[in-house]
Scaffold this motif. Structure first.
Motif, PDB file in Angstrom:
ATOM      1  N   LEU A 158       0.852  -1.492  -0.257  1.00 42.56           N
ATOM      2  CA  LEU A 158       0.353  -0.048   0.077  1.00 42.56           C
ATOM      3  C   LEU A 158       0.710   1.437  -0.336  1.00 42.56           C
TER       4      LEU A 158
ATOM      5  N   PHE B 182      -4.404  -7.996  -1.058  1.00 45.83           N
ATOM      6  CA  PHE B 182      -3.388  -7.629   0.864  1.00 45.83           C
ATOM      7  C   PHE B 182      -2.169  -8.803   0.476  1.00 45.83           C
TER       8      PHE B 182
ATOM      9  N   VAL C  82     -12.484  -1.709   3.878  1.00 48.65           N
ATOM     10  CA  VAL C  82     -10.690  -0.820   3.270  1.00 48.65           C
ATOM     11  C   VAL C  82      -9.542  -1.050   2.231  1.00 48.65           C
ATOM     12  N   THR C  83     -10.554  -2.031   1.440  1.00 46.32           N
ATOM     13  CA  THR C  83     -10.507  -2.012   0.049  1.00 46.32           C
ATOM     14  C   THR C  83     -11.287  -0.648  -1.275  1.00 46.32           C
TER      15      THR C  83
ATOM     16  N   LYS D 132      -8.362   1.947  -0.325  1.00 45.51           N
ATOM     17  CA  LYS D 132      -7.751   1.793  -0.620  1.00 45.51           C
ATOM     18  C   LYS D 132      -7.371   1.845  -2.229  1.00 45.51           C
TER      19      LYS D 132
ATOM     20  N   ARG E  99     -10.919   3.901   7.555  1.00 52.03           N
ATOM     21  CA  ARG E  99     -10.622   2.393   7.791  1.00 52.03           C
ATOM     22  C   ARG E  99     -10.606   2.150   9.301  1.00 52.03           C
TER      23      ARG E  99
ATOM     24  N   TYR F 136      -4.648  -5.904   6.317  1.00 47.91           N
ATOM     25  CA  TYR F 136      -4.338  -5.090   6.626  1.00 47.91           C
ATOM     26  C   TYR F 136      -4.014  -4.061   7.455  1.00 47.91           C
TER      27      TYR F 136
ATOM     28  N   SER G 210      -0.736  -2.240   8.802  1.00 46.34           N
ATOM     29  CA  SER G 210      -0.991  -0.522   9.944  1.00 46.34           C
ATOM     30  C   SER G 210      -0.646  -0.577  10.812  1.00 46.34           C
TER      31      SER G 210
END
Length: 507
Positions: free
Chosen positions: A3, A118, A365-366, A369, A391, A499, A503
């Motif tokens: 990412l 991911f 989350v996708t 992104k 997120r 993810y 992070s």
């Protein structure tokens, strides 16, 4: 794919040093603004490992030598014999011993999508995730071996449910059910095409020969789905309903299948199919539930990527459709539809609600992104929703699942100090072959099913149906709505956990 061009930790370190040495207010503010908190309340990496391990507990067929869930043994070794076809392998969908092709295909699509988005962050878990996908695709290739035919179920569900026995002891009929030209099933066929297409992307580099086989089969299966239209639960109603009835129709799967084939093949034929058929297939329907039955929201998010990142202008509307879904989740906006429990859990329905929590968290989350890469936001009637906000919402849902809830209970078996002990799962609840080699007869297991004793075999990583709308969870084996795990609950969680683990510097 990563990412960030540099890791969060290294970029943060650089900012700290520059801030320290230059005393630049601008840089120091930048650090405070962009720095991810490095300490998470949860061990997302541990949860990720376990969420993938769970699939080994659901395996049917001859188990490999590297099987880690060792209380399981071989099962269903004559599956398909009734129809003179090899249908050994695949997954049991939940806590019973039936192989339902519809949810198995959706599980495969979502596991593949998790890896596509991911997988580059998964480190040591990537290989296990690929093995989980391949266990399913090997089976789906068997189920689609004959043109214009898909074997969509092994096991007679009503008779299976009349027994409480280990998969290794199964003696209920292993009847085989299929769709074909005379008994169409565009929903399960197009979902199977989506699964094969998505998996072909996963294996494109590591096993190009297998990848090509998957995509060729996906195209053939999709053509069958589109040419012979109908819902599979029309012809097979008494076998597949009420378990996996196709309530949303088959239009969503045709759009979803075409979206995955467009991604896997880059063939303009599929883009043209989406442009011509999108409206009639319900592209702009206002349904906001994403799961094994309804794929509209997933198709919107996936197709919005082609617009946002590949600049496919003809898919412009899908960004708007995807935004509508996001706005439906945000409390306080004019378009808000979602319900939450007092403890903050997204609540869609009482039966296996956690599947919607995991699928929604993955989509959040996708989409975040995609928006970040395209420098875009979501506008909900004047309220601007940033990728960061998406997120935060996803993290809150996953954290609830892992233990930040009124009961302080993890709804993932084997994660955290407190988790469900009596899950609705035959193999987990009965003593293993190693502990009890003698056969446990069909009805003998019900004594254990109705008992209060904890399950002797820990189905590590299993996410159960979850609490009710008041955050209550009785932890009773007989309560399948709240206590049963399923493959399609875990599959999208794999991507969301990857993810989060990345992070917070855990991967």
């Amino acid at each position: 794919m990563a990412l960030y061009p540099v890791s969060a930790s290294s970029s943060s370190t650089l900012l700290i040093l520059l801030c320290f040495f230059t005393s630049s207010l601008l840089l120091c503010n930048a650090f405070q603004h962009h720095h991810h908190p490095r300490v998470a309340r949860h061990n997302y990496r541990d949860a990720l490992t376990k969420s993938i391990l769970f699939f080994e507990g659901q395996r049917s067929g001859r188990l490999p030598s590297n099987q880690r869930m060792t209380w399981r043994r071989d099962s269903g070794l004559s599956d398909g014999a009734a129809m003179h076809v090899d249908l050994v392998g695949g997954y049991y969908d939940a806590g019973d011993n039936v192989k339902f092709g519809f949810p198995m295909a959706f599980t495969t699509t979502m596991l593949s999508w998790s890896v596509i988005e991911f997988g580059g962050l998964m480190k040591g878990e990537l290989q296990h995730a690929k093995e989980a996908i391949r266990w399913a695709t090997d089976y789906l290739l068997k189920a689609t071996v004959h043109p214009d035919t898909i074997y969509v179920q092994v096991g007679e569900a009503n008779q299976d449910h009349a027994c409480w026995e280990r998969p290794e002891d199964m003696d209920t009929p292993r009847s085989v059910f299929k769709i074909d030209r005379n008994t169409p099933g565009s929903d399960v066929a197009a979902e199977t095409a989506a699964a094969l297409a998505a998996a072909s992307v996963v294996f494109r580099r590591s096993d190009p020969t297998y990848s090509k086989l998957l995509v060729r089969r996906a195209i053939r299966v999709f053509q069958f789905a589109d040419r012979y239209r109908g819902a599979y639960s029309n012809g097979l109603r008494k076998y597949v309903c009420p378990f996996y009835c196709s309530y949303s129709g088959y239009q969503d799967e045709l759009l979803w299948g075409a979206a995955w084939l467009h991604k896997a093949t880059r063939n303009p034929t599929f883009l043209s199919y989406i442009q011509v058929n999108g409206q009639t297939l319900g592209a702009d329907d206002s349904d906001n539930t994403f799961g094994w039955d309804n794929k509209h929201v997933g198709a919107r998010i996936l197709l919005s990527k082609a617009f946002l990142l590949q600049r496919v202008q003809s898919l412009h509307d899908y960004k708007g459709h995807a935004d509508n879904f996001i706005c439906s989740l945000i409390p306080g906006t004019p378009f808000s539809q979602a319900q939450y429990t007092p403890g903050g859990l997204l609540f869609k329905m009482s039966d296996s609600n956690m599947q919607y929590v995991t699928s929604t968290s993955f989509l959040l989350v996708t989409y975040a992104k995609y928006l970040t890469s395209a420098h875009k936001v979501v506008n909900c009637g004047g309220t601007i929703i940033t990728p960061k906000r998406l997120r935060v919402i996803a993290k809150k849902q996953v954290d609830y699942l892992l233990g930040d809830n009124p009961l302080k209970m993890s709804y993932m078996v084997g994660y955290g100090p407190r988790y469900p002990q009596r899950i609705h799962h035959r193999g987990s609840s009965l003593p293993s072959i190693a502990k009890h080699p003698a056969k446990i007869q069909c009805s003998a297991g019900f004594n254990i099913m109705h008992s209060q004793s904890p399950n002797p075999n820990i189905l590590v990583g299993a996410v159960v149906g979850g609490p009710d709308q008041h955050d209550r969870f009785p932890d009773q084996r007989s309560d399948f709505e709240q206590s049963e795990p399923s493959t399609y609950t875990n599959a999208p969680l794999v991507g969301a956990l990857t993810y989060l683990a990345h992070s917070f510097g855990q991967l």
